[in-house]
Design a protein around this motif. Structure first.
Motif, PDB file in Angstrom:
ATOM      1  N   UNK A   1       0.866  -1.177   0.000  1.00 54.68           N
ATOM      2  CA  UNK A   1       0.000   0.000   0.000  1.00 54.68           C
ATOM      3  C   UNK A   1       0.902   1.226   0.000  1.00 54.68           C
ATOM      4  N   UNK A   2       0.920   1.947  -1.107  1.00 56.91           N
ATOM      5  CA  UNK A   2       1.774   3.120  -1.277  1.00 56.91           C
ATOM      6  C   UNK A   2       3.241   2.778  -1.032  1.00 56.91           C
ATOM      7  N   UNK A   3       3.638   1.574  -1.431  1.00 58.71           N
ATOM      8  CA  UNK A   3       5.014   1.149  -1.275  1.00 58.71           C
ATOM      9  C   UNK A   3       5.343   0.535   0.070  1.00 58.71           C
ATOM     10  N   UNK A   4       4.393   0.518   0.987  1.00 52.30           N
ATOM     11  CA  UNK A   4       4.555  -0.089   2.313  1.00 52.30           C
ATOM     12  C   UNK A   4       4.116  -1.544   2.208  1.00 52.30           C
ATOM     13  N   UNK A   5       5.080  -2.484   2.172  1.00 55.32           N
ATOM     14  CA  UNK A   5       4.752  -3.880   1.857  1.00 55.32           C
ATOM     15  C   UNK A   5       4.838  -4.789   3.078  1.00 55.32           C
ATOM     16  N   UNK A   6       3.883  -5.708   3.147  1.00 55.39           N
ATOM     17  CA  UNK A   6       3.811  -6.683   4.235  1.00 55.39           C
ATOM     18  C   UNK A   6       3.590  -8.081   3.674  1.00 55.39           C
ATOM     19  N   UNK A   7       4.090  -9.070   4.402  1.00 49.31           N
ATOM     20  CA  UNK A   7       3.730 -10.461   4.141  1.00 49.31           C
ATOM     21  C   UNK A   7       2.522 -10.791   5.003  1.00 49.31           C
ATOM     22  N   UNK A   8       1.504 -11.365   4.394  1.00 48.57           N
ATOM     23  CA  UNK A   8       0.303 -11.757   5.133  1.00 48.57           C
ATOM     24  C   UNK A   8       0.319 -13.267   5.304  1.00 48.57           C
ATOM     25  N   UNK A   9       0.197 -13.708   6.559  1.00 56.66           N
ATOM     26  CA  UNK A   9       0.249 -15.129   6.896  1.00 56.66           C
ATOM     27  C   UNK A   9      -0.950 -15.482   7.757  1.00 56.66           C
ATOM     28  N   UNK A  10      -1.622 -16.561   7.434  1.00 50.19           N
ATOM     29  CA  UNK A  10      -2.692 -17.065   8.287  1.00 50.19           C
ATOM     30  C   UNK A  10      -2.077 -17.964   9.362  1.00 50.19           C
TER      31      UNK A  10
ATOM     32  N   UNK B   1       8.375  -5.007   4.790  1.00 48.22           N
ATOM     33  CA  UNK B   1       8.341  -4.046   5.888  1.00 48.22           C
ATOM     34  C   UNK B   1       7.739  -4.637   7.152  1.00 48.22           C
ATOM     35  N   UNK B   2       7.367  -5.908   7.116  1.00 47.53           N
ATOM     36  CA  UNK B   2       6.801  -6.542   8.292  1.00 47.53           C
ATOM     37  C   UNK B   2       5.916  -7.715   7.927  1.00 47.53           C
TER      38      UNK B   2
ATOM     39  N   UNK C   1       3.819  -7.241  12.926  1.00 48.21           N
ATOM     40  CA  UNK C   1       5.206  -7.330  13.369  1.00 48.21           C
ATOM     41  C   UNK C   1       6.112  -6.508  12.453  1.00 48.21           C
ATOM     42  N   UNK C   2       6.990  -5.715  13.068  1.00 48.27           N
ATOM     43  CA  UNK C   2       7.982  -4.937  12.339  1.00 48.27           C
ATOM     44  C   UNK C   2       9.132  -5.842  11.892  1.00 48.27           C
ATOM     45  N   UNK C   3       9.942  -5.401  10.915  1.00 50.79           N
ATOM     46  CA  UNK C   3      11.030  -6.258  10.435  1.00 50.79           C
ATOM     47  C   UNK C   3      12.128  -6.504  11.459  1.00 50.79           C
ATOM     48  N   UNK C   4      12.184  -5.686  12.530  1.00 47.14           N
ATOM     49  CA  UNK C   4      13.164  -5.959  13.586  1.00 47.14           C
ATOM     50  C   UNK C   4      12.651  -6.969  14.596  1.00 47.14           C
ATOM     51  N   UNK C   5      11.423  -7.482  14.371  1.00 42.85           N
ATOM     52  CA  UNK C   5      10.846  -8.493  15.250  1.00 42.85           C
ATOM     53  C   UNK C   5       9.928  -7.947  16.312  1.00 42.85           C
TER      54      UNK C   5
END
Length: 281
Positions: A8-17, A43-44, A63-67
């Protein structure tokens, strides 16, 4: 582990169930998965699970990429909301999900857009315990004093209005010092912005991420600060990744409208999954 990657506007996330996870998420696993060279890169992670309460279509953890775990992400929430609709968790245009920041209610307006009721913003919170009721304060970074307004919108925002120097500002140099200031016991996101009528130009330094192309809560924090200084709602927030619309009422109830879209679907290899299983917190 199956996942989808959304942005979304370059803010990328992995979505996991949650049911697709072979192990619990922890900091080293999140860091490895989000790493752009050794992992998938993102990005998270947005973790979706079923709720025991029928009032909620799903529970969302971010979750952020730093955990570290974030209370809320406006962009991440939109991505998760549109994912839920696409994958049949609900066929309603309006529903509620539960986040660490509390319930979030969207209204889906198309296959790739939705308006999200972010809740009531506040200028006081435990994330700025020494702050006055108006949230105004001063923080030192890079050898300079920065006047800011604290805004809590599910997570802490430090909104700093600057002038023409916004584009040239070295956010990477001053952002970490502000994020980790002793004023903010839970650290803080930082929005640098300037105002022109009902338009706000903002650059975001996100807690646990760094400077980012876009942040929905960062945009909301900047918009609320601008609104309290007299900018009329709705406010268009221009970010490096695009524009978001932020509506704010007299009670500081915030509605964030924007788009999100799927990029890819994938699955971690058995070898990578096995390597991750050996990483403990």
């Amino acid at each position: 582990m199956k996942f989808e990657k959304w942005q979304a506007l370059g803010n990328d996330y992995l979505i996991v169930e949650r049911e697709n996870l072979p192990w619990a998420l922890n900091e080293p696993r999140i860091q490895m998965i989000c790493d752009p060279h050794f992992g998938v890169g993102s990005d998270g992670i947005l973790l979706i699970d079923h709720s025991d309460d029928d009032a909620y279509v799903a529970e969302l953890r971010i979750f952020n990429p730093d955990g570290s775990e974030a209370e809320l992400s406006g962009n991440g929430a939109r991505e998760a909301i549109l994912y839920l609709r696409r994958h049949g968790w609900t066929d309603a245009d309006s529903f509620t999900i539960l986040t660490k920041a509390g319930p979030v209610t969207p209204r889906i307006t198309s296959e790739r857009t939705c308006a999200v009721e972010m809740g009531r913003a506040s200028t006081t919170s435990p994330d700025f315990p020494s702050g006055a009721d108006d949230g105004l304060g001063t923080v030192t970074a890079g050898g300079s004093q920065w006047d800011f307004r604290h805004v809590s919108i599910g997570n802490p925002q430090c909104a700093i209005e600057v002038g023409p120097e916004l584009e040239a500002l070295d956010i990477g140099a001053v952002g970490p010092e502000i994020e980790n200031s002793g004023l903010f016991p839970n650290r803080s996101n930082v929005s640098f912005f300037r105002v022109s009528g009902s338009r706000v130009r903002a650059r975001i330094f996100e807690r646990g991420v760094g400077e980012t192309l876009s942040s929905g809560t960062g945009a909301s924090g900047a918009a609320v600060a601008a609104f309290l200084n007299g900018a009329p709602s709705p406010i268009i927030v221009e970010l490096d990744g695009g524009e978001l619309t932020v509506e704010i009422d007299e009670d500081l109830e915030v509605t964030l409208t924007g788009w999100a879209e799927a990029i890819m679907a994938g699955e971690l290899s058995p070898e990578f999954t096995e390597n991750l299983s050996g990483l403990s917190a």
